[in-house]
Design an enzyme around this catalytic site. Structure first.
Site, PDB file in Angstrom:
ATOM      1  N   GLY A   1       0.789  -1.355   0.044  1.00 41.47           N
ATOM      2  CA  GLY A   1      -0.001  -0.115  -0.127  1.00 41.47           C
ATOM      3  C   GLY A   1       0.726   1.323   0.010  1.00 41.47           C
ATOM      4  O   GLY A   1       0.286   2.258  -0.346  1.00 41.47           O
ATOM      5  N   THR A   2       2.129   1.208   0.277  1.00 43.87           N
ATOM      6  CA  THR A   2       2.883   2.308   0.223  1.00 43.87           C
ATOM      7  C   THR A   2       3.841   2.552  -1.236  1.00 43.87           C
ATOM      8  O   THR A   2       4.376   3.566  -1.490  1.00 43.87           O
ATOM      9  CB  THR A   2       3.875   2.374   1.251  1.00 43.87           C
ATOM     10  OG1 THR A   2       4.900   1.323   1.103  1.00 43.87           O
ATOM     11  CG2 THR A   2       3.387   2.343   2.644  1.00 43.87           C
TER      12      THR A   2
ATOM     13  N   LYS B   1       7.526   6.002   4.143  1.00 42.21           N
ATOM     14  CA  LYS B   1       6.586   4.891   4.090  1.00 42.21           C
ATOM     15  C   LYS B   1       5.584   4.696   5.564  1.00 42.21           C
ATOM     16  O   LYS B   1       4.737   4.732   5.267  1.00 42.21           O
ATOM     17  CB  LYS B   1       7.195   3.640   3.851  1.00 42.21           C
ATOM     18  CG  LYS B   1       7.837   3.454   2.245  1.00 42.21           C
ATOM     19  CD  LYS B   1       8.164   2.138   2.355  1.00 42.21           C
ATOM     20  CE  LYS B   1       8.701   1.926   0.439  1.00 42.21           C
ATOM     21  NZ  LYS B   1       8.979   0.552   0.254  1.00 42.21           N
TER      22      LYS B   1
ATOM     23  N   LYS C   1       4.771 -14.364 -13.176  1.00 42.14           N
ATOM     24  CA  LYS C   1       3.470 -13.752 -13.083  1.00 42.14           C
ATOM     25  C   LYS C   1       2.537 -15.015 -13.555  1.00 42.14           C
ATOM     26  O   LYS C   1       1.443 -15.333 -12.970  1.00 42.14           O
ATOM     27  CB  LYS C   1       3.364 -12.483 -13.724  1.00 42.14           C
ATOM     28  CG  LYS C   1       3.864 -11.398 -13.242  1.00 42.14           C
ATOM     29  CD  LYS C   1       3.469  -9.936 -13.674  1.00 42.14           C
ATOM     30  CE  LYS C   1       3.949  -9.045 -12.606  1.00 42.14           C
ATOM     31  NZ  LYS C   1       3.227  -7.671 -12.822  1.00 42.14           N
TER      32      LYS C   1
ATOM     33  N   ARG D   1      -0.612 -16.730 -11.507  1.00 43.61           N
ATOM     34  CA  ARG D   1      -1.923 -17.192 -11.940  1.00 43.61           C
ATOM     35  C   ARG D   1      -2.226 -18.606 -11.874  1.00 43.61           C
ATOM     36  O   ARG D   1      -3.500 -18.943 -11.612  1.00 43.61           O
ATOM     37  CB  ARG D   1      -2.012 -16.640 -13.348  1.00 43.61           C
ATOM     38  CG  ARG D   1      -1.854 -15.101 -13.695  1.00 43.61           C
ATOM     39  CD  ARG D   1      -2.283 -15.076 -14.978  1.00 43.61           C
ATOM     40  NE  ARG D   1      -2.428 -13.487 -15.395  1.00 43.61           N
ATOM     41  CZ  ARG D   1      -2.960 -13.035 -16.442  1.00 43.61           C
ATOM     42  NH1 ARG D   1      -3.635 -13.831 -17.330  1.00 43.61           N
ATOM     43  NH2 ARG D   1      -3.031 -11.674 -16.812  1.00 43.61           N
TER      44      ARG D   1
END
Length: 312
Positions: free
Chosen positions: A11-12, A44, A138, A142
């Site tokens: 979130g930072t 942060k 990635k 998935r």
């Protein structure tokens, strides 16, 4: 109908902090995983405290502590991960496998949005060797999500404007060139540019939307689908200045990749896929996806004419 509770991991970060703000703005009870390893990262820490003052909940946790991740996940309905994938050799993106394990154990998550926010890697069967690890990693994430039957949404946001539009896609700078601009190939391949804040807006729109469940959301706002030449033309019109155009052939560009350090090779490889091969717009979305500006027409997305004005 009550809004889903959202946990944001990362979130930072550059995209992550915008997603936090948008989650709060759209009225979701918002939780942020606060890494125990933050230490003296004062910017942060202050950002997290600012989010807390606006109503976000800070949840202490660590990728090195499985139970802390499980405990954090149990607090929410939706998990969004925005951790960076730029550390290509350290396989940073694979840390999400720990998050997948926590989601499986918790058993309560209605949807997981892993760290995508770029090209759709499932569309890149044949790519350059440079930086290929991130593509592979990635897809590993998935597969883990889908094998575990975790409900998901993947976000394909294509080219974030601060890195690709404001500098007219020039390497080594985040500001527009003053006198001349390098054009990749003939400059006619179509590229999708999008404001970072719009990435966050569209992302949060999906979390309670059944239309995007187990699908990829493609951010392809129609007026932001531009060729490299068209982007440069927009800047020239705004700045009232004509730039010298230097076209770089695909052969010369590929040759240049070999002479730079490993991490930067991966960046150049993406430039090649986008501007020389046109990999952002060379496929139809189909039934496995949705286009953001079509299903969320109420979002007044930032067009590149407006975005570029901030650089004048």
């Amino acid at each position: 109908m009550s809004k889903s509770k959202v946990l944001i991991v990362g979130g930072t970060g550059y995209i992550g902090n915008r997603i936090v703000k948008e989650s709060l703005a759209q009225g979701h009870p918002t939780y942020i995983l606060m890494r125990r390893e933050l230490g003296y990262e004062i910017e942060k820490v202050q950002m997290l405290l600012s989010f807390k003052s606006k109503g976000a909940h800070l949840v202490e946790g660590s990728f090195s502590d499985h139970q802390s991740l499980v405990d954090a996940v149990k607090l929410v309905d939706i998990v969004i991960c925005t951790i960076s994938g730029v550390q290509y050799r350290s396989h940073n993106i694979l840390l999400q496998l720990k998050l997948v394990d926590a989601i499986i154990e918790a058993g309560n998550v209605k949807r997981f949005l892993p760290s995508e926010f770029g090209m759709d890697y499932s569309r890149l069967e044949h790519v350059l060797e440079y930086g290929k690890e991130t593509f592979i990693d990635k897809m590993v994430i998935r597969k883990a999500i889908e094998d575990a039957k975790i409900p998901y949404t993947y976000i394909s946001s294509n080219c974030v404007a601060a890195y690709f539009a404001g500098n007219l896609s020039q390497l080594g700078t985040l500001m527009p060139p003053k006198d001349r601009v390098k054009i990749y190939g003939d400059g006619n391949r179509k590229v999708v540019y999008i404001d970072e804040d719009d990435v966050a807006t569209y992302t949060i729109k999906t979390v309670d939307d059944a239309r995007t469940l187990n699908k990829t959301l493609y951010l392809r706002p129609h007026k932001n689908i531009l060729s490299h030449n068209e982007l440069v033309e927009k800047w020239e019109k705004l700045s009232n200045k004509t730039l010298e155009k230097v076209h770089i052939s695909d052969k010369d560009f590929l040759a240049s990749i070999k002479d730079v350090e490993y991490n930067f090779q991966a960046v150049l490889a993406r430039i090649y896929l986008i501007y020389y091969e046109g990999r952002l717009m060379n496929f139809e979305i189909g039934e496995e996806g949705e286009e953001a500006s079509e299903i969320y027409p109420e979002v007044q997305y930032t067009q590149m004419d407006e975005y570029l004005q901030r650089y004048l």
